[in-house]
Motif scaffolding. Structure first.
Motif, short mmCIF file in Angstrom:
data_model
loop_
_atom_site.label_atom_id
_atom_site.label_comp_id
_atom_site.label_asym_id
_atom_site.label_seq_id
_atom_site.Cartn_x
_atom_site.Cartn_y
_atom_site.Cartn_z
N SER A 34 -2.72 11.87 -2.27
CA SER A 34 -2.13 10.54 -2.28
C SER A 34 -0.85 10.55 -1.44
CB SER A 34 -1.80 10.09 -3.70
OG SER A 34 -2.97 9.92 -4.46
N CYS A 35 -0.53 9.40 -0.92
CA CYS A 35 0.69 9.25 -0.13
C CYS A 35 1.30 7.90 -0.46
CB CYS A 35 0.36 9.36 1.35
SG CYS A 35 1.78 9.11 2.43
N ALA A 36 2.58 7.91 -0.77
CA ALA A 36 3.27 6.68 -1.12
C ALA A 36 4.49 6.50 -0.23
CB ALA A 36 3.70 6.71 -2.58
N ALA A 37 4.68 5.26 0.21
CA ALA A 37 5.84 4.93 1.03
C ALA A 37 6.74 3.98 0.27
CB ALA A 37 5.40 4.31 2.35
N SER A 38 8.03 4.16 0.42
CA SER A 38 8.98 3.28 -0.25
C SER A 38 10.19 3.07 0.66
CB SER A 38 9.44 3.89 -1.58
OG SER A 38 10.09 5.12 -1.36
N GLY A 39 10.88 1.96 0.41
CA GLY A 39 12.06 1.66 1.21
C GLY A 39 11.96 0.31 1.89
N ASN A 40 12.54 0.23 3.06
CA ASN A 40 12.61 -1.01 3.82
C ASN A 40 11.28 -1.28 4.52
OD1 ASN A 40 13.40 -3.22 5.27
ND2 ASN A 40 14.62 -2.08 6.74
N ILE A 41 10.35 -1.88 3.80
CA ILE A 41 9.00 -2.08 4.32
C ILE A 41 8.62 -3.56 4.27
CG2 ILE A 41 6.56 -1.55 3.99
CD1 ILE A 41 7.44 1.06 2.61
N LEU A 42 8.28 -4.11 5.42
CA LEU A 42 7.69 -5.44 5.46
C LEU A 42 6.16 -5.33 5.45
CD1 LEU A 42 9.89 -7.31 8.10
CD2 LEU A 42 9.84 -7.66 5.62
N ASN A 43 5.67 -4.35 6.16
CA ASN A 43 4.23 -4.14 6.21
C ASN A 43 3.94 -2.71 6.68
OD1 ASN A 43 1.45 -5.21 6.07
ND2 ASN A 43 1.43 -4.73 8.26
N ILE A 44 2.90 -2.13 6.13
CA ILE A 44 2.42 -0.85 6.64
C ILE A 44 1.21 -1.15 7.51
CG2 ILE A 44 1.49 1.42 6.07
CD1 ILE A 44 3.23 1.40 3.59
N ASN A 45 1.36 -0.93 8.79
CA ASN A 45 0.32 -1.30 9.76
C ASN A 45 -0.84 -0.31 9.76
OD1 ASN A 45 2.15 -3.39 10.68
ND2 ASN A 45 3.25 -1.74 11.72
N ALA A 46 -0.51 0.94 9.53
CA ALA A 46 -1.54 1.98 9.56
C ALA A 46 -1.04 3.22 8.84
CB ALA A 46 -1.92 2.34 10.99
N TRP A 47 -2.00 3.95 8.29
CA TRP A 47 -1.74 5.25 7.69
C TRP A 47 -2.60 6.28 8.43
CZ3 TRP A 47 1.48 5.72 3.38
CH2 TRP A 47 1.73 4.57 2.64
N ASN A 48 -2.04 7.46 8.56
CA ASN A 48 -2.80 8.55 9.14
C ASN A 48 -2.52 9.84 8.36
OD1 ASN A 48 -4.20 7.56 11.70
ND2 ASN A 48 -2.12 6.83 12.00
N TRP A 49 -3.57 10.60 8.17
CA TRP A 49 -3.44 11.94 7.59
C TRP A 49 -3.64 12.96 8.71
CZ3 TRP A 49 -1.77 13.35 2.89
CH2 TRP A 49 -1.81 12.42 1.85
N TYR A 50 -2.73 13.90 8.79
CA TYR A 50 -2.83 15.01 9.72
C TYR A 50 -2.87 16.30 8.90
CZ TYR A 50 -1.30 11.91 13.55
OH TYR A 50 -1.21 10.91 14.47
#
Length: 123
Positions: A21-37
């Motif tokens: 799992s991956c979670a993003a937090s903070g100053n976010i209006l939109n997450i356009n894309a996620w990528n796993w490397y």
């Protein structure tokens, strides 16, 4: 500022499954894309899977049919389901989020990395 945090790594036997799992937090209006490397010792970091905000996915040939990336129900969270795992999947897995957010009264698009989570597949 945006923080990205991965979780769910660990040790699994060959043929088994694991979900990251991956979670993003903070100053976010939109997450356009996620990528796993992922990056194995002594190797370049490689793209494993990606998903855009409209649900379009892409996978590397090495994981196609075995891994599934999906946007989770929790806000600003993505998951990577890994099935039929192989020792060659052993690596540190990194999450990258393409984020649109405010920065000094201007909307910007930036990319943020997590710290990585270790996945080890035993034979």
């Amino acid at each position: 500022q945006v923080h990205v945090v991965e979780s769910g790594g660990g040790l699994v036997q060959a043929g088994g499954s694991l979900t990251l799992s991956c979670a993003a937090s903070g100053n976010i209006l939109n997450i356009n894309a996620w990528n796993w490397y992922r990056q194995a010792p002594g190797q370049e970091r490689e793209l494993v899977a990606g998903i855009t905000s409209d649900g379009t996915t892409n996978y590397s040939d090495s994981v196609k049919g075995r891994f599934t990336i999906s946007i989770a129900n929790a806000k600003n969270t993505v998951s990577l389901l890994m099935n039929t795992m192989d020792p060659e999947d052993t690596a540190v897995y990194y999450c990258n989020a393409e984020v649109t957010g405010w920065a000094d009264h201007v909307i910007e698009r930036n990319y943020y990395w997590g710290q990585g989570t270790q996945v080890t597949v035993s034979s």
